[in-house]
Enzyme design. Sequence first.
Site, PDB file in Angstrom:
ATOM      1  N   GLU A  40       0.817  -1.168  -0.050  1.00 45.66           N
ATOM      2  CA  GLU A  40       0.003  -0.014   0.093  1.00 45.66           C
ATOM      3  C   GLU A  40       0.867   1.296  -0.063  1.00 45.66           C
ATOM      4  OE1 GLU A  40      -2.961   0.228  -0.709  1.00 45.66           O
ATOM      5  OE2 GLU A  40      -3.704  -1.598  -0.831  1.00 45.66           O
ATOM      6  N   TYR A 123      -5.192   7.342   4.091  1.00 44.20           N
ATOM      7  CA  TYR A 123      -5.398   6.132   3.195  1.00 44.20           C
ATOM      8  C   TYR A 123      -4.605   4.964   3.441  1.00 44.20           C
ATOM      9  CZ  TYR A 123      -4.773   2.988  -0.739  1.00 44.20           C
ATOM     10  OH  TYR A 123      -4.569   2.227  -1.483  1.00 44.20           O
ATOM     11  N   ASP A 141      -9.286   6.495  -2.507  1.00 38.60           N
ATOM     12  CA  ASP A 141      -7.908   7.293  -3.573  1.00 38.60           C
ATOM     13  C   ASP A 141      -8.658   7.964  -4.616  1.00 38.60           C
ATOM     14  OD1 ASP A 141      -8.644   4.989  -4.641  1.00 38.60           O
ATOM     15  OD2 ASP A 141      -6.705   4.022  -4.861  1.00 38.60           O
TER      16      ASP A 141
END
Length: 359
Positions: A40, A123, A141
């Site tokens: 990520e 996020y 996102d």
Amino acid sequence: MSNIQNMKILQVNLVNWYLKSHRKLPWRATADPYHIWVSEVMLQQTQVNTVIPYYRTFLKEFPNLKHLARANQQQVLKVWEGLGYYARARNLHRAAQIVLEKHGGSIPSNLVDFKKLPGVGDYIAAAVLSIAFDRPFAVVDGNVKRVLARLFLESAPVNQSSSHRIYKDKAEKILDRNDPAAFNQAVMELGALICTPRNPACGSCPVQSLCRAYQSGKVSAYPKRIKKQPVPQYHIAVGIVYKNGRVLITRRKPEGLLGGLWEFPGGKVDKKEAPQTACIREIKEEVNLKVGIDDYLTQVRHAYTHFKIVMDIYCCRYVSGRVKLRGPVDYCWITLEEIDRYPFPKANHKFIPLLKQKG
Ligand code: SF4
């Protein structure tokens, strides 16, 4: 999509579509929170295809959190070299050290502790905690914002930071709390594969019947964006200083843009200044050496997020002086054969092959 029944249909359709149609990406074949976290962090601002080889190499070098925590920053930056946004690597490295020191090596699965770690913003927190620990946090996102803007005919510009809250609220509202891992990945995957920026494949979309943009024939008008200011361009002059068969490289301070990476000395060309003059002046100011220019190597262009550079590179001979640093935190005289041991910014990699060839 006001009623609960529609919400349920949206969740079921998205998750079923995802389970059938998602891409088989390496980080989807693991439940290891550390591996998911690495993926990520790499995927922020970066395309999937670019990330895949870096992800594999990174995990080969640092297969678990302990390995990463115990590495030094130069090793981490070397593996990250070329992926850009180096603060991500520095933060991940520091965060791994904190997890080892304060949490006994176990990545915290609660939002408060996880978000205290360097580099863990909204996020990353939502993505890692939902995918690795099934915690009910919605990810937002660019792909997610585009899907939401079209599903809800939401006019808030997706590239304006003040809109983020609006999209976050919508994402939280539709999140499938029974399966946040699959649901979050489903929305992101829909944005990547079906609800693409141009020519979305609405005919294959699992949520077409609930999409307000599709139903009203306004797909191409969404998402809304604000016009961005053109980014400034800077002219940079850089010198490869040769002395006794070695060249001088300097290391940038550990934080900030390209922090911790190595480069050749140089800097901005002033208005009306010749790049050769700027090269000699910058080297004197930065490392206290007097140099003369022997040769012009090449020009490279590179774009960062908020500015672009045009860089003129000169081959210089050492004339006099002892290195005293003003700006960089370290320096080294190296042979060109040794250059691959050091992490350099991507802009430097655009001329390093030519430099090696020249010898
Ligand atoms: S119907 Fe089209 S615009 Fe609407 S979510 Fe699906 S792909 Fe996107």
